[in-house]
Design a protein around this motif. Sequence first.
Motif, PDB file in Angstrom:
ATOM      1  N   ARG A 318     -40.366  27.865  20.475  1.00 31.63           N
ATOM      2  CA  ARG A 318     -39.525  26.784  21.003  1.00 31.63           C
ATOM      3  C   ARG A 318     -38.531  26.326  19.940  1.00 31.63           C
ATOM      4  O   ARG A 318     -38.781  26.419  18.737  1.00 31.63           O
ATOM      5  N   ALA A 319     -37.379  25.792  20.387  1.00 33.39           N
ATOM      6  CA  ALA A 319     -36.409  25.214  19.465  1.00 33.39           C
ATOM      7  C   ALA A 319     -36.926  23.854  19.001  1.00 33.39           C
ATOM      8  O   ALA A 319     -37.488  23.093  19.791  1.00 33.39           O
ATOM      9  N   LEU A 320     -36.719  23.531  17.718  1.00 33.72           N
ATOM     10  CA  LEU A 320     -37.307  22.338  17.120  1.00 33.72           C
ATOM     11  C   LEU A 320     -36.242  21.444  16.508  1.00 33.72           C
ATOM     12  O   LEU A 320     -35.317  21.926  15.836  1.00 33.72           O
ATOM     13  N   VAL A 321     -36.371  20.135  16.763  1.00 37.00           N
ATOM     14  CA  VAL A 321     -35.559  19.112  16.118  1.00 37.00           C
ATOM     15  C   VAL A 321     -36.520  18.072  15.551  1.00 37.00           C
ATOM     16  O   VAL A 321     -37.468  17.666  16.237  1.00 37.00           O
ATOM     17  N   VAL A 322     -36.295  17.650  14.309  1.00 33.06           N
ATOM     18  CA  VAL A 322     -37.127  16.633  13.686  1.00 33.06           C
ATOM     19  C   VAL A 322     -36.385  15.305  13.724  1.00 33.06           C
ATOM     20  O   VAL A 322     -35.257  15.198  13.230  1.00 33.06           O
ATOM     21  N   ALA A 323     -37.013  14.292  14.321  1.00 28.49           N
ATOM     22  CA  ALA A 323     -36.436  12.945  14.412  1.00 28.49           C
ATOM     23  C   ALA A 323     -37.226  12.017  13.504  1.00 28.49           C
ATOM     24  O   ALA A 323     -38.410  11.752  13.744  1.00 28.49           O
ATOM     25  N   ILE A 324     -36.590  11.521  12.429  1.00 28.11           N
ATOM     26  CA  ILE A 324     -37.238  10.584  11.514  1.00 28.11           C
ATOM     27  C   ILE A 324     -37.027   9.183  12.080  1.00 28.11           C
ATOM     28  O   ILE A 324     -35.930   8.620  11.999  1.00 28.11           O
ATOM     29  N   ILE A 377     -29.061  22.898  19.207  1.00 21.92           N
ATOM     30  CA  ILE A 377     -30.118  23.857  18.897  1.00 21.92           C
ATOM     31  C   ILE A 377     -30.508  24.629  20.151  1.00 21.92           C
ATOM     32  O   ILE A 377     -30.887  25.807  20.078  1.00 21.92           O
ATOM     33  N   HIS A 378     -30.377  24.015  21.324  1.00 16.30           N
ATOM     34  CA  HIS A 378     -30.662  24.714  22.581  1.00 16.30           C
ATOM     35  C   HIS A 378     -29.653  25.841  22.803  1.00 16.30           C
ATOM     36  O   HIS A 378     -30.016  26.930  23.261  1.00 16.30           O
ATOM     37  N   ALA A 379     -28.381  25.578  22.472  1.00 15.39           N
ATOM     38  CA  ALA A 379     -27.351  26.617  22.620  1.00 15.39           C
ATOM     39  C   ALA A 379     -27.610  27.786  21.684  1.00 15.39           C
ATOM     40  O   ALA A 379     -27.457  28.955  22.064  1.00 15.39           O
ATOM     41  N   ALA A 380     -28.019  27.489  20.441  1.00 13.32           N
ATOM     42  CA  ALA A 380     -28.330  28.565  19.493  1.00 13.32           C
ATOM     43  C   ALA A 380     -29.568  29.336  19.928  1.00 13.32           C
ATOM     44  O   ALA A 380     -29.633  30.561  19.804  1.00 13.32           O
ATOM     45  N   TRP A 381     -30.560  28.633  20.452  1.00 10.87           N
ATOM     46  CA  TRP A 381     -31.807  29.241  20.925  1.00 10.87           C
ATOM     47  C   TRP A 381     -31.562  30.170  22.106  1.00 10.87           C
ATOM     48  O   TRP A 381     -32.280  31.150  22.312  1.00 10.87           O
ATOM     49  N   SER A 382     -30.514  29.874  22.892  1.00 11.33           N
ATOM     50  CA  SER A 382     -30.195  30.666  24.083  1.00 11.33           C
ATOM     51  C   SER A 382     -29.166  31.750  23.812  1.00 11.33           C
ATOM     52  O   SER A 382     -28.749  32.455  24.738  1.00 11.33           O
ATOM     53  N   LYS A 383     -28.725  31.900  22.576  1.00 18.42           N
ATOM     54  CA  LYS A 383     -27.597  32.785  22.256  1.00 18.42           C
ATOM     55  C   LYS A 383     -27.969  34.257  22.422  1.00 18.42           C
ATOM     56  O   LYS A 383     -29.057  34.695  22.060  1.00 18.42           O
ATOM     57  N   ARG A 384     -27.016  35.011  22.970  1.00 18.51           N
ATOM     58  CA  ARG A 384     -27.128  36.475  23.045  1.00 18.51           C
ATOM     59  C   ARG A 384     -26.009  37.093  22.236  1.00 18.51           C
ATOM     60  O   ARG A 384     -24.845  36.714  22.387  1.00 18.51           O
ATOM     61  N   ILE A 385     -26.345  38.051  21.389  1.00 13.33           N
ATOM     62  CA  ILE A 385     -25.371  38.699  20.517  1.00 13.33           C
ATOM     63  C   ILE A 385     -25.104  40.103  21.044  1.00 13.33           C
ATOM     64  O   ILE A 385     -26.054  40.874  21.249  1.00 13.33           O
ATOM     65  N   PRO A 386     -23.841  40.471  21.282  1.00 14.00           N
ATOM     66  CA  PRO A 386     -23.544  41.831  21.771  1.00 14.00           C
ATOM     67  C   PRO A 386     -24.062  42.891  20.796  1.00 14.00           C
ATOM     68  O   PRO A 386     -24.017  42.700  19.574  1.00 14.00           O
ATOM     69  N   THR A 387     -24.541  43.988  21.347  1.00 15.73           N
ATOM     70  CA  THR A 387     -25.118  45.045  20.513  1.00 15.73           C
ATOM     71  C   THR A 387     -24.098  45.612  19.530  1.00 15.73           C
ATOM     72  O   THR A 387     -24.424  45.920  18.382  1.00 15.73           O
ATOM     73  N   ALA A 388     -22.842  45.729  19.968  1.00 16.97           N
ATOM     74  CA  ALA A 388     -21.798  46.280  19.078  1.00 16.97           C
ATOM     75  C   ALA A 388     -21.606  45.376  17.868  1.00 16.97           C
ATOM     76  O   ALA A 388     -21.551  45.841  16.721  1.00 16.97           O
ATOM     77  N   ALA A 389     -21.484  44.062  18.095  1.00 18.12           N
ATOM     78  CA  ALA A 389     -21.299  43.124  16.983  1.00 18.12           C
ATOM     79  C   ALA A 389     -22.524  43.121  16.077  1.00 18.12           C
ATOM     80  O   ALA A 389     -22.408  43.032  14.840  1.00 18.12           O
ATOM     81  N   LEU A 390     -23.698  43.227  16.667  1.00 14.42           N
ATOM     82  CA  LEU A 390     -24.932  43.219  15.892  1.00 14.42           C
ATOM     83  C   LEU A 390     -25.002  44.427  14.962  1.00 14.42           C
ATOM     84  O   LEU A 390     -25.386  44.303  13.787  1.00 14.42           O
ATOM     85  N   ASN A 391     -24.602  45.589  15.450  1.00 14.43           N
ATOM     86  CA  ASN A 391     -24.696  46.793  14.629  1.00 14.43           C
ATOM     87  C   ASN A 391     -23.567  46.900  13.609  1.00 14.43           C
ATOM     88  O   ASN A 391     -23.741  47.526  12.563  1.00 14.43           O
TER      89      ASN A 391
END
Length: 474
Positions: A318-324, A377-391
């Motif tokens: 799960r995506a995590l945020v710490v609230a002090i 953090i939800h947007a980053a947790w849901s991110k998909r990276i294209p295979t071409a960019a990844l390689n």
Amino acid sequence: MPRKPQQRQVKPAAAPGTFTVAIVGRPNVGKSTLFNRLTGRRLALVHDRPGVTRDRREGVGDIAGMRFTVFDTAGFEDASAETLEGRMRRMTEQAVDDADVALFLVDGRDGITPLDESFAAVLRKRATPVVLVANKADTKAAADTLLDAYRLGFGEAVAVSAEHGTGLDGLFHALRPFAPEEALADVEVPPPAPEHTDDDNAPARPLQLAIVGRPNVGKSTLVNRLVGQDRLLTGPEPGITRDAIAVPLSWQGRAVRLVDTAGVRKRPRVIDAVEKLSVSETFETIKMAEVVALVVDGTVGLDKQDLTIARHVVDEGRALVVAINKWDVVADRQATQKRIQERLDESLAQAKGVPVVTVSAATGQRCDTLMKAVFDIHAAWSKRIPTAALNRWLEALIAHHPPPLSVHKQRIKIRYMTQTKARPPTFVLFTSRPGDLPEAYMRYLTSGLRETFALDGVPLRLFLRKPKNPFVEK
């Protein structure tokens, strides 16, 4: 004896407003069990012995009101055409041709077998679209099967358990594109599972946000402040909240489902039966959440129990945020924030860069900042990276720092990388020697992924696989 001429089989017409689905796969993967589950009746004989089903069986399937004609078929076997198994195979192939879509079942416990690969090669040559389904996916062994299933060439597998009826919501969304409009007129669409909603065109669902922490850190007060009313009971006594309470929230036009949970104490201190149930429900809420906000008492600092909860959240993916919280009464704010950030970086190496937000539930200070961090953090947790960019990134990273030699003093070749799923981002790295790649180099790759693709604070999963050798006979 002259062979009897084969009659041309006419494609059967589905009932008005429905379409046709063929369930296919090798023997004993659960085709008949799934057929019975979809039709709602024990029409097909089910037994542990492979090869019980021989003839094609037809019924009316239904998932959430979406009706279709479904075929149960004999298990695919690699046999000559003259044998009984060969004739059964021919009927199975005919059922695929007659259907609008085929459900290709594999066994989530046994993994991908050579017979599955052989049948996949047959299906790829036919015009009927194929949906890959991993049955018996209610075990830990099924996780590797879901990853290995990509090499069959049909994309991500839908995880189901035909025996227990789980995963049918994913099957609904996989079949929905093949259904005619009239078949969906009165359908109550079930919400898709979190890992399948990354598409920008998917209907918006409330973000699932769980508020967790130790007792008496201000979780319920924070929820009341966010929703703008005294929705939950609060007070100075620890342990007031026992049940996980869901509260709807709209933040800047975006829907959120807030879930307040019971405080989690150290395990040896949890003796009362009711508290045990409350803690169990808290962990179940974490499992079902998308983002978890860990509330920490700023006057006390980051306790060991806080870190235990944080590690559990990250281990669940799960995506995590710490609230002090209680920041309005913290004396040395700069030193407190620095100390908490350092402890998080040391203890949560698998989720470097977890966002830390200082808030005051009593005054409402920086609550909007907390919600912004939740959606980021939800947007980053849901991110998909294209295979071409990844390689392209992988090639540059390896050129800058190639992997070391294996324990046998042989070169480790990294072939390519692909992202198999989001929520959390999960990657598969294909290398010549998966068992020899050092842990330090894995951390180097993970750090590079975070830095390049803005994945700070997100739990990443990286699996190693050995690519299949096309020159080796099966």
